[in-house]
Motif scaffolding. Structure first.
Motif: not given
Length: 481
Positions: A284-289, A407-414, A423-432
């Protein structure tokens, strides 16, 4: 869904092996708080029988051809479709998934993983020639599969189908909180003609079944999905046997909303997604930045989106049902109160049940703003419908916050600018990491850091069930050259 008092071992439904010590647990409907069935708690004796059955079946199943295994999986596919209504009903009753979700995405995930496994198996490279050497991928052996209650069919499917496809045999321990999906799954495999002993199921809890299964000397690998705490215990239990352990554990995943014209729409989409499955999703994308300068706009969009999240009887037309258990309800309530105590701004929701729902483990869809990344609600996996909104100064700051987690399970860039999002997605330390909520059954799923190890989904899910053997001198050097 009734009682689950038997185990599926060696192709037969059997009573607990040690009746004098056997016990049962109540299965509670989270929407009514009433007992809707009972589940038997297995013991080490049941685990021994199930592992022996799997070990006995391994010699023949591991030598079946790809064509034979595809035929079996296609049979499973046919029966799975016929039983899809039963599976959906079980998920609604035992874990509170709204009927539209249970019969839709929950059941659909299992079907999707099965179709993908069949597709991959047709061309999977089990052998590769490298000069005079033959590199062979062989089934690892007997696999212990331990799955959670929140996405029962998804987590069973991403373990069982790759294990079957690669020629492994297995023992499944589904969650005792929502056991009926596991039982129906076993009935599906039985009706589809999966040979006796290839798939086995033992109900129970962690101490009674999980521990003896993960430590069993005749188990070659353990695939576990659940909490970090339980995952550590599984790894400790497995360590003396030097068996392979793969883990898909917790998450506190970031959703970075970029500073562009679609901000309000992306915030609304992120809020709605967070409330799906009552927030009980490890990825779950529980932290919205969001950009700090546009926090007011983001809060307004979030408040409006939450207002559209209907909560109620999961058998009806609602977005959100209850959380799955009293323990989960109490944990979520405590963390919402913790957020209030920490000084976060309550945008929507809060403690207590929603109006008009005095019974059932219902939680108000909750959004906090004014959150800093050191607050408990920004660091702990709440596993409920609770979203925190954190402001960032620039993209570098957003990435720093996103990665500031154990943690480092998932992330999303919108965002509308695809190059910027990439470019941002490549920098997130997560597997998905998805861009604008992308989805793919063939994408590897798994975590960095305390979110686990190994990968599931698609062809990547096959690898953990295979050993790699090098056969040197397979071909004379002259011929190889």
């Amino acid at each position: 869904m009734g009682d689950n008092l038997e185990f599926y071992i060696g192709g037969e439904w059997t009573a607990p092996a040690d009746p004098e010590r056997s016990r049962t647990l109540d299965v509670v409907n989270p929407a009514t708080e009433e007992v809707c069935g009972k589940v038997a708690v297995g013991s080490a004796a049941d685990v021994d029988l199930a592992v022996a059955a799997a070990r006995g079946a391994f010699a023949s199943w591991s030598r079946t051809s790809v064509a034979d295994r595809i035929e079996v999986l296609r049979n499973v596919q046919e029966v799975y479709q016929k039983r899809s209504g039963d599976l959906g009903a079980a998920l609604t009753e035992e874990m509170g998934a709204p009927a539209s979700l249970a019969n839709g995405f929950q059941v659909g995930l299992g079907a999707g993983h099965l179709a993908k496994a069949i597709e991959i198996l047709q061309d999977f490279p089990f052998e590769e020639r490298r000069g005079a050497t033959l590199v062979v991928k062989e089934p690892i052996g007997v696999c212990a599969l331990i799955t959670p209650w929140n996405w029962p069919l998804n987590q069973i499917a991403v373990k069982v189908f790759p294990a079957l496809a690669t020629g492994c045999t297995m023992v499944l321990k589904p969650s005792e909180i929502a056991p009926s999906a596991g039982r129906i799954f076993a009935e599906i495999l039985d009706a589809a003609g999966v040979p006796a002993g290839v798939f086995n199921l033992v109900h129970g809890d962690g101490p009674g079944v999980g521990a003896p299964l993960s430590s069993h000397p005749d188990v070659d690998m353990v695939s576990f999905t659940g909490s970090v705490r339980a995952g550590v215990e599984v790894a400790k239990n497995a360590a003396p046997g030097v068996k392979r352990v793969t883990q898909e554990l917790g998450g506190k995943s970031p959703n970075i909303v970029l500073d562009d014209a679609d901000l309000a729409a992306n915030v609304a989409s992120g809020v709605t997604a967070m409330m799906g499955n009552s927030g009980q999703t490890c990825s779950a994308l529980s932290r919205m930045l969001v950009p700090r300068a546009r926090m007011d706009e983001a809060v307004a969009a979030a408040r409006e989106a939450v207002a559209g999240v209907t909560v109620g009887d999961p058998a009806g037309d609602v977005v959100m049902g209850p959380v799955a258990s009293r323990a989960q309800f109490d944990k979520v309530q405590a963390l919402i109160q913790k957020g209030i105590d920490e000084g976060a701004v309550l945008v929507a929701g809060g403690t207590g049940r929603p109006d008009g729902l005095p019974t059932g483990f219902y939680v108000k869809p909750t959004v906090f703003a004014g959150v800093t990344n050191d607050m408990a609600i920004a660091r702990e996996e709440i596993f409920g419908p609770v979203l925190v909104i954190i402001g960032y100064d620039d993209v570098d700051h957003a990435v720093e916050i996103a990665n500031d987690t154990e943690y480092g399970l998932a992330g999303n860039v919108a965002g509308a600018d695809l190059d910027a999002a990439r470019a941002v997605a490549r920098r997130i330390r997560a597997g998905w990491v998805s861009i604008n909520d992308g989805f793919d059954f063939g994408c590897p799923f798994g975590g960095y850091k305390k979110s686990g190890n190994g990968r599931e989904w698609g062809e990547f899910g096959f690898h953990d069930y295979l050993e790699t053997k090098g056969v040197l001198g397979y071909e004379p050097e002259e011929a190889a050259s």
